[in-house]
Design an enzyme around this catalytic site. Sequence first.
Site, PDB file in Angstrom:
ATOM      1  N   SER A 269       0.823  -1.206   0.000  1.00  0.00           N
ATOM      2  CA  SER A 269       0.000   0.000   0.000  1.00  0.00           C
ATOM      3  C   SER A 269       0.860   1.261   0.000  1.00  0.00           C
ATOM      4  O   SER A 269       1.939   1.290   0.604  1.00  0.00           O
ATOM      5  CB  SER A 269      -0.905   0.009   1.244  1.00  0.00           C
ATOM      6  OG  SER A 269      -1.494   1.272   1.448  1.00  0.00           O
TER       7      SER A 269
ATOM      8  N   GLU B  17       0.309   3.675   1.699  1.00  0.00           N
ATOM      9  CA  GLU B  17       0.365   4.175   3.073  1.00  0.00           C
ATOM     10  C   GLU B  17       1.732   3.936   3.714  1.00  0.00           C
ATOM     11  O   GLU B  17       2.080   4.590   4.697  1.00  0.00           O
ATOM     12  CB  GLU B  17      -0.723   3.516   3.917  1.00  0.00           C
ATOM     13  CG  GLU B  17      -2.131   3.984   3.601  1.00  0.00           C
ATOM     14  CD  GLU B  17      -2.434   5.381   4.137  1.00  0.00           C
ATOM     15  OE1 GLU B  17      -1.851   5.766   5.168  1.00  0.00           O
ATOM     16  OE2 GLU B  17      -3.249   6.076   3.508  1.00  0.00           O
TER      17      GLU B  17
ATOM     18  N   TYR C  74      -1.870   0.279  10.490  1.00  0.00           N
ATOM     19  CA  TYR C  74      -2.075  -0.383   9.203  1.00  0.00           C
ATOM     20  C   TYR C  74      -0.824  -0.279   8.343  1.00  0.00           C
ATOM     21  O   TYR C  74      -0.339  -1.280   7.792  1.00  0.00           O
ATOM     22  CB  TYR C  74      -3.263   0.248   8.479  1.00  0.00           C
ATOM     23  CG  TYR C  74      -3.434  -0.205   7.047  1.00  0.00           C
ATOM     24  CD1 TYR C  74      -4.009  -1.430   6.747  1.00  0.00           C
ATOM     25  CD2 TYR C  74      -3.021   0.609   5.988  1.00  0.00           C
ATOM     26  CE1 TYR C  74      -4.168  -1.842   5.432  1.00  0.00           C
ATOM     27  CE2 TYR C  74      -3.173   0.210   4.674  1.00  0.00           C
ATOM     28  CZ  TYR C  74      -3.742  -1.016   4.400  1.00  0.00           C
ATOM     29  OH  TYR C  74      -3.891  -1.423   3.091  1.00  0.00           O
TER      30      TYR C  74
END
Length: 333
Positions: free
Chosen positions: A133, A135, A157
């Site tokens: 991801s 992120e 996460y």
Amino acid sequence: MKKALITGITGQDGSYLAELLLDKGYEVHGIIRRSSSFNTERIMHIFEDVHNPNPKLKLHYGDLTDGSRLEKLIEVSEPDEVYNLGAQSHVRISFDEPVYTAQTVGMGALRMLEAVRNVSGGPSKIKFYQASSSEIFGKVKEVPQNEETPFYPRSPYACSKVHGFYQVVNYREAYGIHASNGILFNHESPRRGETFVTRKITRGLARILAGLDKKLYLGNLDAKRDWGYAKDFVEAMWLILQQDEPDDYVIATGETWSVKDFLEKAFSLVNLDWKDYVEFDERYLRPTEVDLLIGDASKAKNKLGWTAKTSFNELVKIMVESDLKKYNVFNRT
């Protein structure tokens, strides 16, 4: 006939990937969690009907927290390709459920890799895709972000995704497994979960037009993201596993838009001013925010021949029209 095993098959990406692989003639096996209610809405259309299911789509109960079960499912399905898409994937919720997030996202990736290694008993013929991801870039060190950009995760996460990323690299180098990371930037669709901000906007707009709600409550409107269409992005996942050598790839559109931009585009499609309907709610703020994400997918373009096909404006229109239809609001866009 090629076989594929997908974790997270009932999610947005899993459902689009299952469609893609079935169209390519694969036999597709999907892992679903046991629940007291059906959670297969996104893939039900793939079945011919409830009593005569598509023989090339097979679902199995399992969970990323149960390593022995994962090994069993790999033995049963005998996949050529494994796509690990399963996760607790909501960033804001990961602050409330950090341990569970780490167990499914970080340790889940490790369990899948270990299952592949154990079942193979040596260098595996199975090709493994890990859903990484954007992120992981978090508090970005450079703009745009590519495969060489340092990671600076800003949520449980994201930290878990970093863990999964490096486990893939380690298993690739230590055991010779064809394991690759797809560092996917934000990708949306009408199948996006209703608690994610883009879908929250399009669904909220439809509910306002249907007379069910008067306001839409959101957090940080200034966060900027590289938003693409999930249907385009799952094609990149498949292309990554068609390469002779495993590698890591950024998958992105190369454009960045703020939450406010998304709001303006969505509401303008139905001739409304979002400022009349949106209110700030601090409950939706993250303890640590990711302010700007924009990906450089040059490597994917050069090596995979992949580029995003769907523009930001087209994506917003697709999502708005889908939710208007769900709430029986017609002829507004």
